[in-house]
Design a protein around this motif. Structure first.
Motif, short mmCIF file in Angstrom:
data_model
loop_
_atom_site.label_atom_id
_atom_site.label_comp_id
_atom_site.label_asym_id
_atom_site.label_seq_id
_atom_site.Cartn_x
_atom_site.Cartn_y
_atom_site.Cartn_z
N GLY A 175 0.79 -1.23 0.00
CA GLY A 175 0.00 0.00 0.00
C GLY A 175 0.81 1.27 0.00
O GLY A 175 0.23 2.36 0.06
N LEU A 176 2.13 1.18 -0.08
CA LEU A 176 2.99 2.36 0.01
C LEU A 176 3.87 2.45 -1.24
O LEU A 176 4.70 1.58 -1.49
CB LEU A 176 3.88 2.30 1.25
N SER A 177 3.72 3.54 -2.00
CA SER A 177 4.52 3.71 -3.21
C SER A 177 5.98 4.02 -2.89
O SER A 177 6.85 3.85 -3.75
CB SER A 177 3.94 4.85 -4.07
N GLY A 178 6.26 4.50 -1.68
CA GLY A 178 7.60 4.95 -1.36
C GLY A 178 8.43 4.01 -0.53
O GLY A 178 9.55 4.36 -0.13
N VAL A 179 7.95 2.80 -0.26
CA VAL A 179 8.70 1.85 0.57
C VAL A 179 8.65 0.47 -0.08
O VAL A 179 7.58 -0.03 -0.42
CB VAL A 179 8.13 1.76 2.00
N VAL A 180 9.82 -0.15 -0.23
CA VAL A 180 9.89 -1.52 -0.72
C VAL A 180 9.93 -2.46 0.48
O VAL A 180 10.81 -2.35 1.33
CB VAL A 180 11.15 -1.73 -1.58
N VAL A 295 8.03 6.40 19.18
CA VAL A 295 7.29 5.70 20.23
C VAL A 295 6.05 5.04 19.65
O VAL A 295 5.75 3.87 19.93
CB VAL A 295 6.92 6.66 21.37
N LEU A 296 5.32 5.78 18.81
CA LEU A 296 4.09 5.24 18.23
C LEU A 296 4.41 4.05 17.32
O LEU A 296 3.69 3.04 17.33
CB LEU A 296 3.37 6.33 17.44
N THR A 297 5.49 4.16 16.56
CA THR A 297 5.87 3.06 15.67
C THR A 297 6.30 1.83 16.47
O THR A 297 5.96 0.69 16.11
CB THR A 297 7.00 3.49 14.73
N GLU A 298 7.02 2.04 17.57
CA GLU A 298 7.41 0.91 18.43
C GLU A 298 6.17 0.24 19.02
O GLU A 298 6.10 -0.99 19.12
CB GLU A 298 8.34 1.40 19.53
N ARG A 299 5.20 1.05 19.42
CA ARG A 299 3.95 0.46 19.94
C ARG A 299 3.23 -0.32 18.85
O ARG A 299 2.67 -1.40 19.11
CB ARG A 299 3.05 1.57 20.49
N LEU A 300 3.23 0.21 17.65
CA LEU A 300 2.59 -0.49 16.53
C LEU A 300 3.27 -1.84 16.30
O LEU A 300 2.59 -2.87 16.17
CB LEU A 300 2.65 0.36 15.27
N HIS A 301 4.59 -1.86 16.25
CA HIS A 301 5.31 -3.11 16.01
C HIS A 301 5.10 -4.11 17.16
O HIS A 301 4.98 -5.31 16.93
CB HIS A 301 6.79 -2.82 15.81
N ARG A 302 5.05 -3.60 18.37
CA ARG A 302 4.79 -4.48 19.51
C ARG A 302 3.39 -5.06 19.42
O ARG A 302 3.16 -6.25 19.71
CB ARG A 302 4.95 -3.68 20.81
N LEU A 303 2.43 -4.25 19.01
CA LEU A 303 1.06 -4.72 18.84
C LEU A 303 0.97 -5.76 17.72
O LEU A 303 0.28 -6.77 17.85
CB LEU A 303 0.15 -3.52 18.53
N MET A 304 1.68 -5.52 16.62
CA MET A 304 1.70 -6.48 15.52
C MET A 304 2.28 -7.81 15.97
O MET A 304 1.77 -8.88 15.63
CB MET A 304 2.50 -5.90 14.35
N ASN A 305 3.35 -7.75 16.75
CA ASN A 305 3.95 -8.98 17.27
C ASN A 305 2.97 -9.73 18.16
O ASN A 305 2.85 -10.96 18.09
CB ASN A 305 5.21 -8.63 18.05
N THR A 306 2.23 -8.99 18.98
CA THR A 306 1.24 -9.61 19.87
C THR A 306 0.14 -10.29 19.06
O THR A 306 -0.25 -11.43 19.35
CB THR A 306 0.62 -8.56 20.79
N ALA A 307 -0.37 -9.60 18.04
CA ALA A 307 -1.44 -10.16 17.22
C ALA A 307 -0.99 -11.46 16.54
O ALA A 307 -1.73 -12.45 16.49
CB ALA A 307 -1.89 -9.14 16.17
N PHE A 377 0.24 -3.37 7.74
CA PHE A 377 1.15 -2.37 8.30
C PHE A 377 2.62 -2.82 8.33
O PHE A 377 3.43 -2.20 9.00
CB PHE A 377 0.71 -2.04 9.74
N VAL A 378 2.97 -3.85 7.56
CA VAL A 378 4.33 -4.39 7.65
C VAL A 378 5.38 -3.41 7.15
O VAL A 378 6.56 -3.52 7.50
CB VAL A 378 4.45 -5.72 6.87
N ALA A 379 5.00 -2.43 6.32
CA ALA A 379 6.00 -1.52 5.74
C ALA A 379 5.92 -0.10 6.31
O ALA A 379 6.66 0.77 5.87
CB ALA A 379 5.83 -1.47 4.22
N VAL A 380 5.04 0.14 7.26
CA VAL A 380 4.88 1.49 7.80
C VAL A 380 6.09 1.86 8.65
O VAL A 380 6.55 1.07 9.48
CB VAL A 380 3.59 1.58 8.65
N THR A 381 6.61 3.07 8.43
CA THR A 381 7.76 3.56 9.19
C THR A 381 7.37 4.81 9.96
O THR A 381 6.33 5.43 9.69
CB THR A 381 8.94 3.90 8.26
N ALA A 382 8.24 5.21 10.89
CA ALA A 382 7.95 6.36 11.75
C ALA A 382 7.95 7.67 11.00
O ALA A 382 7.29 8.63 11.41
CB ALA A 382 8.96 6.41 12.90
N THR A 383 8.69 7.75 9.90
CA THR A 383 8.87 9.03 9.23
C THR A 383 8.30 9.06 7.81
O THR A 383 8.63 9.96 7.04
CB THR A 383 10.38 9.37 9.17
#
Length: 468
Positions: A175-180, A295-307, A377-383
């Motif tokens: 879903g992201l044109s700018g991230v491989v 911080v938000l991205t770390e929470r997202l990744h932690r949530l993804m790991n939990t799921a 959300f596997v490719a979402v980054t903080a910036t």
């Protein structure tokens, strides 16, 4: 998209290739309409223009291929579901046009075989598998360690087919044109296999990989549609209404997306704490004082790991590898519970055993939903937005949130809202020689593994450079 599964299903059989030039011709003729009106004919949204760069390179490769000098694989970026249509347009219309302009003689039709996810026919319908089989498609079970039918067919086509073969090395859309997304190793492995097959047949063709990047932009920034979409997401999520009236337009939209993301993550964290008994800390401690985005991205990744762990615990899987690796294993595990290859005749089962099979299928489908949430959300980054606060990037993140909410609140995943007309930019990269790497790695298993890893890495770098 599929409704919730409540009963066991027949096995997912391999869909054999039945190439039909007439069906391909019709599909190519319909391409402009398919690109503009793929989902909702009444909406003013779709792809109205496709531009391509460095196409001469691809035209020359087809000339060499038709002359029997090379075999090549097209490795294309896969950010959106429209990518295969754009690739078909590139090959069927743009490449022949450039070849004529550059006096490059092409004797045969310009086309390619292609690999596609077997799961596409689950949500789109069996008709899609029948169509793909007639225009050069080979289905692949992404989570299987050894999909024999797919591997054998793709290997045969790569070495001996009348066309090159196309593969999306990311394995799925992000879903992201700018991230491989991290590439899967299949492209490199297929290329080495092709060289092995050529050597066994005493053939001297060179094998190359052609990286191709695809990006999208709106013809006009869809700010008003984006405002509508964010308002809908805020309403559907139950986020308290709060006016944000300060700052530039981009800053206002950024604040809304950040606030919505923070709210959704907090709600999902509490969901997993309460109902799945997961130990998720309510804060992240970091001595380096990370930015709120980090911080938000770390929470997202932690949530993804939990799921993923919730689903893995049910299927008895180890939490190993990247998020994408884990998603693929979970998909295959879920399918093995739903599409039962160990039940030759479902209808012949006694009611008791059929009831148990349906029970397992329904529960497997529910457990797989945890994985589907992570996939988006596997490719979402903080910036990602801060690097380029464009309407396109705001829209991409908002649409990923739309996917998440849709998976949770609906029994089906509705088609994404279309925010406006789009243009596609296709960039043909410089070919990567596989023959030289393969020759230098013979006689040593470690050297072969390293060569495969290096080839995958170099392909990733090439794709990322083309979209930066």
């Amino acid at each position: 998209m599929p409704r919730s599964i409540h009963s066991t299903q027949p096995p997912l059989r391999f869909i054999a290739l039945r190439f039909n030039p007439f069906i391909l011709k019709i599909t190519q003729w319909l391409l402009p309409l398919l690109l503009r009106f793929r989902t909702r004919p009444w909406l003013p949204a779709g792809i109205v223009n496709i531009e391509a760069r460095n196409v001469k390179v691809l035209a020359e490769l087809y000339q060499q291929f038709q002359a029997g000098k090379i075999r090549f694989l097209i490795a294309f970026r896969h950010p959106e579901v429209e990518d295969p249509l754009c690739m078909l347009y590139l090959l069927s219309r743009i490449v022949p046009k450039v070849a004529r302009q550059q006096n490059i003689e092409l004797k045969n039709r310009v086309h390619s075989y292609f690999l596609y996810d077997r799961g596409m026919t689950i949500w789109a319908g069996d008709w899609l598998g029948r169509l793909f089989s007639r225009i050069g498609g080979v289905p692949v079970r992404r989570g299987r360690r050894l999909d024999r039918h797919a591997i054998q067919t793709a290997r045969e086509l790569f070495a001996n087919g009348k066309f090159p073969i196309s593969v999306a090395p990311e394995g799925g859309t992000n879903g992201l044109s700018g991230v491989v997304s991290p590439l899967e190793p299949g492209v490199a492995q297929m290329s080495f296999w092709c060289l092995e097959d050529l050597q066994k047949a005493n053939r001297s063709e060179t094998v190359v990989i052609v990286p191709i990047a695809i990006q999208y932009r709106y013809t006009e920034p869809p700010w008003s549609k984006l405002d509508w979409l964010l308002s809908k997401l805020e309403l559907d999520s139950g986020l308290p209404i709060k006016e944000i009236a300060q700052g530039e337009q981009q800053e206002i939209y950024y604040q809304r997306i950040y606030r919505l993301a923070e709210y959704l993550i907090a709600e999902m964290e509490e969901f997993y704490r309460r109902f799945y008994h997961q130990d998720i800390p309510k804060s992240i401690s970091n001595e380096e004082s990370p930015s709120p985005n980090q911080v938000l991205t770390e929470r997202l990744h932690r949530l993804m790991n939990t799921a993923l762990q919730v689903a893995e615990q049910y299927f008895g899987l180890q939490s190993q590898g990247t998020f994408i690796d884990r998603c693929r294993r979970l998909e295959e595990a879920g399918w093995s519970y739903i599409y039962r290859e160990d039940l030759p005749d479902i209808k012949a089962l006694p009611p008791f055993k059929r009831g148990l099979a349906d029970w397992i299928a329904e529960e497997a489908d529910l457990r797989m939903r945890h994985m589907r949430l992570v996939e988006s959300f596997v490719a979402v980054t903080a910036t990602y937005i801060q690097e380029q606060p464009t309407a396109e990037r705001f829209a991409e993140i908002a649409l990923l949130m739309f996917d998440m909410l849709s998976r949770i609140k609906d029994t089906t995943l509705p088609g994404r809202p279309r925010l406006g007309w789009k243009e596609a930019q296709i960039t043909v990269g410089e070919p990567i020689s596989v023959s030289d790497r393969w020759a230098n790695s013979q006689g040593d298993r470690h050297a072969v593994r390293q060569a495969l890893s290096d080839l995958t890495r170099d392909l990733q770098v090439a794709l990322q450079k083309m979209i930066d």
